[in-house]
Design a protein around this motif. Sequence first.
Motif, PDB file in Angstrom:
ATOM      1  N   ALA A  50      44.847  36.555  43.872  1.00  0.00           N
ATOM      2  CA  ALA A  50      45.486  37.864  43.836  1.00  0.00           C
ATOM      3  C   ALA A  50      45.854  38.254  42.406  1.00  0.00           C
ATOM      4  O   ALA A  50      45.700  39.405  42.006  1.00  0.00           O
ATOM      5  N   GLU A  97      50.757  40.156  47.305  1.00  0.00           N
ATOM      6  CA  GLU A  97      49.947  40.201  46.084  1.00  0.00           C
ATOM      7  C   GLU A  97      48.462  40.313  46.419  1.00  0.00           C
ATOM      8  O   GLU A  97      47.712  41.012  45.737  1.00  0.00           O
ATOM      9  N   ALA A  98      48.046  39.635  47.496  1.00  0.00           N
ATOM     10  CA  ALA A  98      46.641  39.713  47.926  1.00  0.00           C
ATOM     11  C   ALA A  98      46.307  41.131  48.395  1.00  0.00           C
ATOM     12  O   ALA A  98      45.210  41.646  48.127  1.00  0.00           O
ATOM     13  N   SER A 101      45.966  43.480  45.245  1.00  0.00           N
ATOM     14  CA  SER A 101      45.110  43.055  44.133  1.00  0.00           C
ATOM     15  C   SER A 101      43.898  43.960  43.929  1.00  0.00           C
ATOM     16  O   SER A 101      43.422  44.116  42.799  1.00  0.00           O
TER      17      SER A 101
END
Length: 364
Positions: free
Chosen positions: A19, A242-243, A246
């Motif tokens: 990420a 965060e993934a 991203s």
Amino acid sequence: MKLGMVGLPNVGKSTLFNALTNAGAESANYPFCTIEPNVGIVSVPDERLDKLAEMYHPEKFTPATLEFVDIAGLVKGASKGEGLGNKFLSNIREVDAVVHVVRCFNDDNIIHVDGSIGAARDIETINLELIFSDLEILERRIDRAKKALKGDKSAQAEVDFFEALKAHLESGKSARSYDFSDEERAMLKDTPLLSNKPVIYAANLSEADFTGDINSNEEYRAVIKIAEEEHAEVLPICAQIEAEISDMSDEDKAMFLSDMHLESSGLARIIKTGYRLLGLISYLTAGTPEVRAWTITKGTKAPQAAGKIHTDFEKGFIRAEIVSFDDLISCGSMAAAKEKGLVRLEGKDYVMQDGDVTLFRFNV
């Protein structure tokens, strides 16, 4: 700056690495998915560079960069070569600081190598392997100091220090938590210990905990307690969030973070924490050819900062023309800043400051 990401298998380390870097490191639900360390180079977000680019319209835009190294998961016995231990230890020696990802969430669908989550236990597992490795190094260092003692009584101070540090490690405490004097730090300089590496504990939380009352999470509180004892940093993070962000555009990412009541992404927060932990700052160079950020250590003097650009700049250093970023922006141009007397001429003893917009004069 080179940050090594470590953690037990399946704590979310590689998910977070992917990420943060978009490097595409494989991530799967089994141990040792990361065998060779994956490396990702990321740009350091810096709004000051963006504003300088608006002012100068440069041909080239070069932010500072940060290297993330996703290091293989570690298990008990690594210091004796268990699992991928030897590879783990050699990889960690090469980084400036460690991002230790600690799992603070429950998920029955994700295997934990010890059968259940336990942040304090997981931290201890990795710290002890580093300590065991350090003890071997210290034993050799003590033997060397004792041999030197036969012909040089001044070596007694080294013997006493290293034996005290060894006892500290044998009690299960990392070298980070030892209260070093300046003299002891000097003695330790040529004895790099893994458990003395600066650490950011990335507490990986569920989305619900991360966006809710973080302090209600018992595992997170355990991480904070350990970090306080070790003089380490703690960064609450949600690898899943965060993934999700991203691959978003900057506009969508900003909107998403705002909706989640977050001021910045995990990447920006890790970088900011890493800079603070390692005592790093950035000075800036600006002109039509290029706008660029240069990372240096706090306390760096002007000639050595110039040497980051080219060794000739340091060898032939004459002076530095410097204006603070804030002054330059408030004036609107370098010419206006000069008219107001805000552009300073600094010599060899000048200590660089974060945000200095700098032009070096040199002659070789």
